[in-house]
Design a protein around this motif. Structure first.
Motif, PDB file in Angstrom:
ATOM      1  N   ASP A   1      -4.006  12.194  -2.520  1.00 41.95           N
ATOM      2  CA  ASP A   1      -3.657  10.928  -1.885  1.00 41.95           C
ATOM      3  C   ASP A   1      -4.432   9.796  -2.550  1.00 41.95           C
ATOM      4  OD1 ASP A   1      -6.240  11.245  -0.887  1.00 41.95           O
ATOM      5  OD2 ASP A   1      -5.604  11.626   1.170  1.00 41.95           O
ATOM      6  N   GLU A   2      -4.635   8.696  -1.825  1.00 41.34           N
ATOM      7  CA  GLU A   2      -5.347   7.560  -2.418  1.00 41.34           C
ATOM      8  C   GLU A   2      -6.795   7.899  -2.771  1.00 41.34           C
ATOM      9  OE1 GLU A   2      -5.629   7.319   2.063  1.00 41.34           O
ATOM     10  OE2 GLU A   2      -3.978   7.540   0.669  1.00 41.34           O
TER      11      GLU A   2
ATOM     12  N   ALA B   1       2.385   4.572  -0.871  1.00 34.96           N
ATOM     13  CA  ALA B   1       1.840   5.659  -1.688  1.00 34.96           C
ATOM     14  C   ALA B   1       2.420   6.976  -1.200  1.00 34.96           C
ATOM     15  CB  ALA B   1       0.316   5.690  -1.589  1.00 34.96           C
TER      16      ALA B   1
ATOM     17  N   HIS C   1       0.820  -1.221   0.000  1.00 30.15           N
ATOM     18  CA  HIS C   1       0.000   0.000   0.000  1.00 30.15           C
ATOM     19  C   HIS C   1       0.848   1.263   0.000  1.00 30.15           C
ATOM     20  CE1 HIS C   1      -3.460  -2.528   0.668  1.00 30.15           C
ATOM     21  NE2 HIS C   1      -2.818  -3.109   1.674  1.00 30.15           N
TER      22      HIS C   1
END
Length: 108
Positions: free
Chosen positions: A92-93, A68, A66
């Motif tokens: 961001d995500e 990022a 994950h």
């Protein structure tokens, strides 16, 4: 002599009219700071035309599936109406999320 003077004045006038307005002339960088590290970065820049931009990015969940980068920042500019507009954002995500007093807000 008068003819030469008339041509010189005409050429001078043509040069003045051909120059872009002050608002369209090239801006000068007044400040530029940058720091780039393996797991993040930050920068800030300001120009003579009233624009500024600051941003910071950090790598999160390093070494995982994950992993990022999360970016936070803001930029500002002077609009055609002379007012300064500022946008704060996160990327961001969940995507790019801008906020500003002049921007419409999403209904939740």
């Amino acid at each position: 002599m008068k003819f030469t003077m008339a041509i010189a004045l005409t050429c001078l006038l043509a040069c003045v009219l051909a120059a872009p307005p002050a608002s369209q002339q090239e801006a000068q960088v007044l400040r530029f700071d940058s720091d780039v590290q393996p797991e993040g970065y930050k920068f800030a820049v300001e120009t003579s035309d009233g624009k500024s931009h600051q941003e910071e990015g950090q790598l999160k969940d390093v070494g995982t599936d994950h992993e990022a980068i999360v970016v936070r920042g803001s930029y500002a500019y002077v609009g055609d109406d002379g007012q300064t507009y500022t946008i704060n954002y996160v990327a961001d995500e969940n995507g790019f999320q801008p906020e500003g007093a002049h921007l419409p807000r999403a209904v939740q």
